[in-house]
Design a protein around this motif. Structure first.
Motif, PDB file in Angstrom:
ATOM      1  N   ARG A 365       6.991 -10.898  -2.348  1.00 56.53           N
ATOM      2  CA  ARG A 365       6.479 -12.136  -2.933  1.00 56.53           C
ATOM      3  C   ARG A 365       5.068 -12.466  -2.474  1.00 56.53           C
ATOM      4  O   ARG A 365       4.448 -13.391  -2.998  1.00 56.53           O
ATOM      5  CB  ARG A 365       7.403 -13.301  -2.580  1.00 56.53           C
ATOM      6  CG  ARG A 365       8.760 -13.217  -3.248  1.00 56.53           C
ATOM      7  CD  ARG A 365       9.365 -14.612  -3.418  1.00 56.53           C
ATOM      8  NE  ARG A 365      10.685 -14.493  -3.963  1.00 56.53           N
ATOM      9  CZ  ARG A 365      11.828 -14.524  -3.261  1.00 56.53           C
ATOM     10  NH1 ARG A 365      11.751 -14.678  -1.941  1.00 56.53           N
ATOM     11  NH2 ARG A 365      12.998 -14.400  -3.833  1.00 56.53           N
ATOM     12  N   LEU A 366       4.567 -11.740  -1.499  1.00 54.76           N
ATOM     13  CA  LEU A 366       3.200 -11.978  -1.038  1.00 54.76           C
ATOM     14  C   LEU A 366       2.203 -11.306  -1.967  1.00 54.76           C
ATOM     15  O   LEU A 366       2.516 -10.299  -2.609  1.00 54.76           O
ATOM     16  CB  LEU A 366       3.029 -11.446   0.380  1.00 54.76           C
ATOM     17  CG  LEU A 366       3.738 -12.213   1.493  1.00 54.76           C
ATOM     18  CD1 LEU A 366       3.701 -11.413   2.792  1.00 54.76           C
ATOM     19  CD2 LEU A 366       3.110 -13.579   1.692  1.00 54.76           C
ATOM     20  N   PRO A 367       0.983 -11.834  -2.033  1.00 50.55           N
ATOM     21  CA  PRO A 367      -0.066 -11.161  -2.823  1.00 50.55           C
ATOM     22  C   PRO A 367      -0.300  -9.754  -2.291  1.00 50.55           C
ATOM     23  O   PRO A 367      -0.120  -9.496  -1.101  1.00 50.55           O
ATOM     24  CB  PRO A 367      -1.297 -12.050  -2.612  1.00 50.55           C
ATOM     25  CG  PRO A 367      -0.785 -13.328  -2.060  1.00 50.55           C
ATOM     26  CD  PRO A 367       0.489 -13.039  -1.352  1.00 50.55           C
ATOM     27  N   ARG A 368      -0.691  -8.848  -3.158  1.00 49.13           N
ATOM     28  CA  ARG A 368      -0.906  -7.466  -2.765  1.00 49.13           C
ATOM     29  C   ARG A 368      -2.388  -7.151  -2.703  1.00 49.13           C
ATOM     30  O   ARG A 368      -3.122  -7.342  -3.672  1.00 49.13           O
ATOM     31  CB  ARG A 368      -0.232  -6.508  -3.758  1.00 49.13           C
ATOM     32  CG  ARG A 368       1.247  -6.731  -3.936  1.00 49.13           C
ATOM     33  CD  ARG A 368       2.046  -6.445  -2.683  1.00 49.13           C
ATOM     34  NE  ARG A 368       2.054  -5.039  -2.320  1.00 49.13           N
ATOM     35  CZ  ARG A 368       2.735  -4.555  -1.292  1.00 49.13           C
ATOM     36  NH1 ARG A 368       3.430  -5.375  -0.510  1.00 49.13           N
ATOM     37  NH2 ARG A 368       2.692  -3.264  -1.019  1.00 49.13           N
ATOM     38  N   TYR A 369      -2.827  -6.667  -1.567  1.00 49.10           N
ATOM     39  CA  TYR A 369      -4.197  -6.198  -1.388  1.00 49.10           C
ATOM     40  C   TYR A 369      -4.152  -4.829  -0.707  1.00 49.10           C
ATOM     41  O   TYR A 369      -3.150  -4.467  -0.082  1.00 49.10           O
ATOM     42  CB  TYR A 369      -5.011  -7.164  -0.524  1.00 49.10           C
ATOM     43  CG  TYR A 369      -5.269  -8.498  -1.184  1.00 49.10           C
ATOM     44  CD1 TYR A 369      -6.331  -8.667  -2.059  1.00 49.10           C
ATOM     45  CD2 TYR A 369      -4.445  -9.593  -0.920  1.00 49.10           C
ATOM     46  CE1 TYR A 369      -6.569  -9.890  -2.671  1.00 49.10           C
ATOM     47  CE2 TYR A 369      -4.682 -10.816  -1.521  1.00 49.10           C
ATOM     48  CZ  TYR A 369      -5.737 -10.953  -2.402  1.00 49.10           C
ATOM     49  OH  TYR A 369      -5.968 -12.169  -3.004  1.00 49.10           O
ATOM     50  N   VAL A 370      -5.223  -4.116  -0.843  1.00 49.25           N
ATOM     51  CA  VAL A 370      -5.363  -2.832  -0.162  1.00 49.25           C
ATOM     52  C   VAL A 370      -6.434  -2.996   0.904  1.00 49.25           C
ATOM     53  O   VAL A 370      -7.572  -3.369   0.611  1.00 49.25           O
ATOM     54  CB  VAL A 370      -5.765  -1.713  -1.141  1.00 49.25           C
ATOM     55  CG1 VAL A 370      -5.989  -0.407  -0.382  1.00 49.25           C
ATOM     56  CG2 VAL A 370      -4.695  -1.541  -2.213  1.00 49.25           C
ATOM     57  N   MET A 371      -6.067  -2.741   2.152  1.00 50.53           N
ATOM     58  CA  MET A 371      -7.016  -2.829   3.259  1.00 50.53           C
ATOM     59  C   MET A 371      -7.261  -1.431   3.813  1.00 50.53           C
ATOM     60  O   MET A 371      -6.336  -0.633   3.945  1.00 50.53           O
ATOM     61  CB  MET A 371      -6.490  -3.749   4.360  1.00 50.53           C
ATOM     62  CG  MET A 371      -7.444  -3.891   5.553  1.00 50.53           C
ATOM     63  SD  MET A 371      -6.837  -5.036   6.833  1.00 50.53           S
ATOM     64  CE  MET A 371      -7.181  -6.620   6.053  1.00 50.53           C
ATOM     65  N   ARG A 372      -8.502  -1.178   4.119  1.00 50.29           N
ATOM     66  CA  ARG A 372      -8.863   0.104   4.737  1.00 50.29           C
ATOM     67  C   ARG A 372      -9.752  -0.172   5.939  1.00 50.29           C
ATOM     68  O   ARG A 372     -10.629  -1.040   5.863  1.00 50.29           O
ATOM     69  CB  ARG A 372      -9.570   1.014   3.739  1.00 50.29           C
ATOM     70  CG  ARG A 372      -9.850   2.404   4.303  1.00 50.29           C
ATOM     71  CD  ARG A 372     -10.517   3.327   3.311  1.00 50.29           C
ATOM     72  NE  ARG A 372     -11.150   4.441   3.999  1.00 50.29           N
ATOM     73  CZ  ARG A 372     -12.068   5.230   3.469  1.00 50.29           C
ATOM     74  NH1 ARG A 372     -12.468   5.032   2.222  1.00 50.29           N
ATOM     75  NH2 ARG A 372     -12.591   6.217   4.166  1.00 50.29           N
TER      76      ARG A 372
END
Length: 451
Positions: A365-372
């Motif tokens: 349910r949390l927003p999805r982001y891609v972290m690098r």
């Protein structure tokens, strides 16, 4: 005067170094003298499980005693336990012998203020000035005394369970099965004791406090394979992964998948704001998931430079009910003035108990982001010249220059900063689909010839 800080990494949270090189018993003793003179009163001392910990602990204690400070030895104990003890027992300061997530060859001293938080940059400079000026010891009749306390973890646990956000009975009723990977560090016994107090069946993974670190010390997904397997094999409801001094917490879902340390704070924020809406403070490298979650409750997120004391001071200014750092560091000021994995575990269990849903569904349910994340280092690196190239390249964009350079582009961002604790430049980027282009752009700038 000889520069006694050669080979040491000095930050707002204390000092670190490779034992036998930059960090020696002589350095620890000298810092003990300096800190004892600064506090002017009794100091609690604890350590993690590193093999060099006892040696450095004894050296630091000798320095404190020679400066006239009484010492309360807490033994092997989580870093947040020392902070909690200083705050609630009313001591003049604390010292923790730990290098947190650094390799086993490292160790360090983290210094704690009378308020039970780490020193600010200004306070740290005052101690460092005393260190550089040389020892100022009292006479034989002024030497401090040593007392032992073995109940610090119990005090810490009681404070966690007494939080207005926590209902221990509701957690006990669920009878959670929890896998705990403490990397054989300081959270091995305290973490297990907390979970058992909450009625959990504990599946121990790397919970022998011998300090040999059977996996990489950071609780990042690539280091939590054995915890993932334990969750699957034992049918656990959740897995908790700690770092060696137990101030950071990562989660493994009931599916046996490490969800990433950024989700720990995001989930804790969502739970706390549902009970007590208010502003949130995080550091400049924390996922914008927290901003999205805060937006659901109509509250604002404030960012501070990296370093938990910077976040804590912003939280106190705002009277924020929750905050922390996206590396798995949850700060609940009602209980403790620093990152605290015991607080984090309890809040997650309380959330699971009240939501009556598995962790994987709460994460979904949390927003999805891609972290690098990337690091840049090379022999003879001129960090200031490299950072100047970064500032010049991004000069026309939305910049935050309080701690290195942070650039915001719509719903993406990249943060470039010289490390506080290691001789390198860190780059963290986050975007909705891919952060590769941001990372590649920054690394290309850093790799340009200094000339």
């Amino acid at each position: 005067m000889e520069d006694c800080t050669v080979g040491l990494l000095i930050s707002v949270s204390g000092i670190r170094g490779v034992v036998g090189e930059g960090l020696t018993p002589e350095v620890a003793c000298r810092f003990g003298v300096a800190f004892g003179g600064w506090t002017g009163g009794p100091v609690a001392v604890g350590r993690d499980t590193r093999p060099t910990g006892e040696m450095l602990e004894m050296a630091a204690i000798s320095g404190l005693l020679s400066a006239g400070s009484d010492v309360v030895r807490l033994g092997v104990i989580p870093t947040p336990t020392v902070l909690c003890f200083v705050r609630w027992e009313g001591l003049s300061g604390g010292a923790v012998i730990t290098a947190s997530h650094n390799p086993i060859s490292w160790n360090g001293l983290k210094l704690v203020s009378p308020e039970g938080r780490f020193l600010t940059a200004g306070e740290g400079e005052e101690v460092l000035k005393r260190y550089r000026e040389g020892p100022s010891r009292g006479s034989w009749e002024d030497v401090g005394q040593v007392a032992q306390r073995r109940d610090a973890a119990d005090l810490h646990i009681e404070k966690v369970l007494s939080s207005e956000l926590v209902d221990p009975e509701a957690i006990k009723e669920r009878g959670f099965k929890v896998a705990l990977d403490a990397v054989d560090g300081a959270g091995s016994e305290a973490g297990r004791k907390l979970l058992e107090r909450l009625g959990c069946e504990v599946v121990p993974v790397h919970c022998r406090p011998d300090g040999r670190f059977p996996r990489g010390p950071e609780p990042v997904p690539e280091n939590l394979g054995e915890l993932e397997r334990a969750v699957r094999e034992h049918g656990a409801d959740v897995g908790f992964g700690l770092d060696p001094d137990a101030d950071r917490l990562s989660l493994v879902s009931e599916e046996g998948r490490a969800v990433g340390e950024e989700y720990t704070l995001a989930l804790a924020v969502r739970f706390v704001l549902g009970k007590e809406p208010g502003p949130v403070a995080v550091n400049l490298s924390t996922s914008r998931m927290v901003e999205d979650v805060a937006g659901e409750f109509g509250v604002q997120v404030y960012r501070a430079p990296v370093g938990e004391v910077n976040v804590l001071m912003e939280m106190l200014r705002l009277r924020a009910p929750i905050g922390g750092e996206g590396n798995g560091g949850v700060i609940l000021p009602e209980v403790n003035y620093g990152r605290d994995s015991l607080v984090g575990m309890t809040l997650i269990l309380q959330y699971l108990a009240e939501a009556d849903e598995p962790l994987s569904r709460l994460v979904a349910r949390l927003p999805r982001y891609v972290m690098r994340k990337a690091t840049y280092r090379r022999p003879g690196l001129d960090r200031e010249a490299a950072m100047e190239r970064v500032r010049s390249h991004f000069g026309g964009e939305d910049l935050d220059l309080r701690d290195g350079v942070r650039i915001v582009r719509d719903r993406a961002w990249v943060h470039i900063r010289p490390s506080n604790t290691e001789p390198l430049i860190r780059v963290v980027a986050e975007a909705e689909v891919t952060a590769d282009r941001l990372i590649d752009e920054v690394m290309g700038i850093l790799e340009e010839d200094d000339g």
